[in-house]
Structures are given as structure tokens and as C-alpha cells.
Design a protein around this motif. Sequence first.
Motif, PDB file in Angstrom:
ATOM      1  N   TYR A 196       0.747  -1.260  -0.021  1.00 15.83           N
ATOM      2  CA  TYR A 196       0.073   0.020  -0.052  1.00 15.83           C
ATOM      3  C   TYR A 196       0.897   1.399  -0.169  1.00 15.83           C
ATOM      4  O   TYR A 196       0.687   2.146  -0.642  1.00 15.83           O
ATOM      5  CB  TYR A 196      -0.882  -0.037   1.309  1.00 15.83           C
ATOM      6  CG  TYR A 196      -1.926   1.402   1.320  1.00 15.83           C
ATOM      7  CD1 TYR A 196      -1.310   2.137   2.469  1.00 15.83           C
ATOM      8  CD2 TYR A 196      -2.434   1.779   0.308  1.00 15.83           C
ATOM      9  CE1 TYR A 196      -1.943   3.292   2.534  1.00 15.83           C
ATOM     10  CE2 TYR A 196      -3.116   2.662   0.388  1.00 15.83           C
ATOM     11  CZ  TYR A 196      -3.001   3.875   1.621  1.00 15.83           C
ATOM     12  OH  TYR A 196      -3.718   4.791   1.759  1.00 15.83           O
TER      13      TYR A 196
ATOM     14  N   SER B  68      -7.318  -2.654  -3.373  1.00 12.46           N
ATOM     15  CA  SER B  68      -6.908  -3.539  -4.321  1.00 12.46           C
ATOM     16  C   SER B  68      -5.777  -4.203  -3.445  1.00 12.46           C
ATOM     17  O   SER B  68      -5.823  -5.422  -3.697  1.00 12.46           O
ATOM     18  CB  SER B  68      -6.487  -3.069  -5.676  1.00 12.46           C
ATOM     19  OG  SER B  68      -5.572  -1.882  -5.113  1.00 12.46           O
ATOM     20  N   ALA B  69      -4.928  -3.334  -2.892  1.00 11.60           N
ATOM     21  CA  ALA B  69      -3.970  -4.316  -1.849  1.00 11.60           C
ATOM     22  C   ALA B  69      -4.804  -5.284  -0.837  1.00 11.60           C
ATOM     23  O   ALA B  69      -4.327  -6.390  -0.706  1.00 11.60           O
ATOM     24  CB  ALA B  69      -3.124  -3.445  -1.163  1.00 11.60           C
TER      25      ALA B  69
ATOM     26  N   GLY C 250      -5.984  -8.217  -2.787  1.00  9.49           N
ATOM     27  CA  GLY C 250      -5.029  -9.124  -3.198  1.00  9.49           C
ATOM     28  C   GLY C 250      -4.388  -9.955  -1.836  1.00  9.49           C
ATOM     29  O   GLY C 250      -4.147 -11.237  -1.977  1.00  9.49           O
TER      30      GLY C 250
ATOM     31  N   ILE D 143      -3.092  -7.732  -7.743  1.00  7.51           N
ATOM     32  CA  ILE D 143      -3.023  -6.449  -7.085  1.00  7.51           C
ATOM     33  C   ILE D 143      -2.448  -5.136  -8.364  1.00  7.51           C
ATOM     34  O   ILE D 143      -2.945  -4.029  -8.396  1.00  7.51           O
ATOM     35  CB  ILE D 143      -1.945  -6.094  -5.919  1.00  7.51           C
ATOM     36  CG1 ILE D 143      -2.395  -6.954  -4.878  1.00  7.51           C
ATOM     37  CG2 ILE D 143      -1.773  -4.813  -5.430  1.00  7.51           C
ATOM     38  CD1 ILE D 143      -1.539  -7.071  -3.666  1.00  7.51           C
TER      39      ILE D 143
END
Lengths: 365, 142
Positions: A29, A158-159, A162, B22
Amino acid sequence: MLLNRAANYLFVENWPLSAALVLGLISIYLLLPRTHRVPPWIGAVLGGLALVLAGVGLLRAEVFTAQTLLFDSFAAVAVISGTMLITQSNPVHAALSFVLVVMSTGGLFLLLAAPFIAAATLVVYAGAIIVTFLFVIMLAQQVSPSNANDRSREPLLSALAGFVLLAAILLVLRASYVPADLKPLDGVIVKANKLLHRLDAVDLDPAAEKEAAAEFQQLAEEFKTVAEELVPKSADESKPSVGLPLAGTLRNEAENALVADPQTWPQSLERLRDTALRVRNSPGMLTPPPYLATSALSGPPSNTPVSERRLDRFGLPAMPAANSAYLGRSLFTDNLLAIEIAGFLLLVATIGAIVIATRRAERAG
Amino acid sequence: MNTLPLHHFLAVGGVLFALGLIGFMARRNIILMFLSAEMMLQGVAINLVAFARYHGNLQGQSFTLFLLTVAACEAAIAMALFLMLYRSRKSLDVSLWQELREPGQPPTLDEEPLPPEPTGEPLPRLTPAGREPQPTEEETHV
């Protein structure tokens, strides 16, 4: 109750892995590009710490060999280059990080007895695809700080997504491939290896041979007790069932070895050792179905019994040394239709790319 | 004894896959999104070849070759399409194509301005030595 067990599993038993995942999330991040970036060394240090903790938490090895060292270096380079790929602003730097990823996966393929795939991956990815990427980056250049390169879409979400996926994958791997108690089995395999090594080394006189035979009897007893511990238990809720496939086969072979003909005990010992190695390598592997669609030209089916397979010195099924020859034979007999369709696909893709490019030039000109 | 069990390789494949995921979701440059997708394919390839090794047959390796073929075709067509998209909007930013989003979704807006372009150091100037020569009539009248 379930939440207690889940929290216990995550934060007490597997705390290096959970800590690695949290640190990795924070580091990714922080490293993703944004308008006011924090200094990248913070993210780099956190990421390095996460990698070390993940190595400790998931990849504990009892013995440190050249293979382990090679695997650790290739895996570390792959993960670090992957992180650099997704966090660089400059697309050319990202493309070169992808070349590093491909080279390290090529090294991993070499460790997995796949030299042809290693060479093909290097040539196609690092040679052709990356060069195409670099040409397109050159043709579609962006002025230096640009929306495309220096911003991210939803870095936190998104981090998080994932790393939730990564946590699921790594924790399930740890639960299914690292069952609780395999140390007795390892000990017994090491003793069997030592005895076999002693037999191969020198011809024994009758007294020493009798001593070795007595040792073999004792070892077969130990195999039997260990195998009985590992056979899946059905109704025992008090302790977690380690239960490995093929453990029943090991117990039967140990019982046969105890009552076998005294002349053939070296062969029985070797068969016991090979079955034990196969049990050792079996956690997490699903039992293959009895019918497989490919012929023997693609290699022996996965459910071949141990007595009919060649095992190498690690207890894994032996792979052909002439990898390209056997791979070619398998491709052009069992997978012939797929090869022809793949060639056709390549032709269609070439025609499509040329058509798209030409139409673009006509419209522009 | 096997010092390199199967789940080591599966863990590396999983990490590459998650990192590619990601990158695909977070980056705005179309080319970098596609590069992250290629990294996801590399993770899958490691898984396939690891299972081929630990089962002792070549089926995993055959499938990896087909994966390679399809990735190459995909890269070729994708690059041609990216160049077309660049020609339309003069930028590789995928947020410029936002009108393709679903009807209920709010648009992505950039509130903070980008940092200004870093002005490099000015080019060095030499101190003039002597008078500048004035061009003669013959030299100016070409």
C-alpha cells in the motif's frame, strides 16, 4: 468456538505468516504510486521484513542443501521483482522488472526438471513479449508526471483484496501440506537409508550380516508403529487426525516384511523405504482418478503403485533426463489436436495484429 | 530426504498470482495492467510445472507450453489494441475510458493535482570571449 479456533490458528500457531501478510499489505500500500509518495525505503524495509517472516513461517526446512539455497534465491528474486513491477511509476522500469521475474521463474523451472520450459519461457517472454512491450511504450510515450503512471486506482482496496486472496492460499497450503507430526516418519526413513548405505558399501561377514538382519527386523517394527499412527482415524475427535494416504499401504508392507523370506530382506527394506518416502511426499495431494486420458507416452499415470515406479533419491518419481525428447513425444501423440489448434491460433493472432495495425495507419494517414 | 517439498513452489506461484492481481487492479497505465496479467500467468505456470514434477509425468509441462502460446497471441493482439486506444485519446490512462463503466457506479475523479514537472538544471552557458563577429554583407545575403 469456531472463531476462537480460527483466531488461534491465525495469530498463535502461524504468527510469522500472519505478521508477514499484514506487513506485506502495508508495504504494498505504501509503495503503490500516488501524488504525494512516502519515501520508498519505508515500504522496501517493511516488504523485506515481510519476506523474511514468510520464509520462516512457511518454508521451514530441516536440512539446508544447495537445492534449498537455489530455491530461496530464485523465489526471493521473483517476489521482489514482482513487487517492483507493480509499484514502479516508470513503465520501462516495470518492463525490466518483469524480465527479472521471468528469469527467476526460469530458474525455478530448472529446479523442477523442466529445462525445455525454462528455455521456452525465457525466449518467448523475455525475448519477444517484453521487446514488443518496450516498442509500444516507445510509440505511446507519456509526458513525465502523468495520470497514467503516477496515480493508482483504489490502492487500499486492491491491496486488501490481493492480500486476502494470498492469505487464503498460504494458510490453506500450510494447513494441508504441513501436517502435525511427520518427525517419527522422517527418523525411520533416515535409519533405513543408513542401513541400506551400509549394505551397499561393503560385503559383510556372517556375524555382521546377522546383526544387520536383526536391525532390519527392529526397523520393520518401527515402520509398522509409525504407519499405524499415520493411518487416518475416523471417529477420534479429541486429537486432529493427521491421516495420510498410502499410510495403510506402508503398514501392510511392514507386516509383510516382518514375515518375509530372510534371503530377500534388503529388497523388502528398499521397498519399505520407497513407500515411506512416497507417504512422506503425499500430504495435500489428491488421489488421482483411476482412468487417465493420456497414454503412457506422457509419463506413467499418477496413481501407479510404488513398486512399479522409479523413484529418485528424494523419493519423488523420476523425470526423464532427455526432457525435450519426451515432452515432444508427449505433445505430438497425446496432445496432437491441441498443438494443431495452438498453431492455428498463432496464425489467426498474427493476421489479426497485422489487420488492426494496418487499419490504424490508414485511419491516421 | 526431500528438502524441497511441493508447497514451497505452490506458495511462490500463489504470491506471484496475488501480486499480479494487485497490479492489475491498482495501476492506471493499460500497459502495466497487462504486464501484471502476464505475471499472473507466470504464477500459474509455476504451479503447473511443480505438479508435473511431483506427480512424475509431463502433462503439466505440455499445458504450460499451451499457456505460453496463448499468452504470446494475447500479447500481440493486446499491443495492437493499446496502440489504437492511444491514438484515440493520446494517453494510456485507463480512466479516460470511464464511460464504459456500469450505470450505477460513481466516476473516478482526480482531486489532487499532479506534482509539477521537475525542471532540470538549465543548460550551461559559456561566457562570451571577445566580441561576437558581425556577419558581412556577403554572408547574410544568401
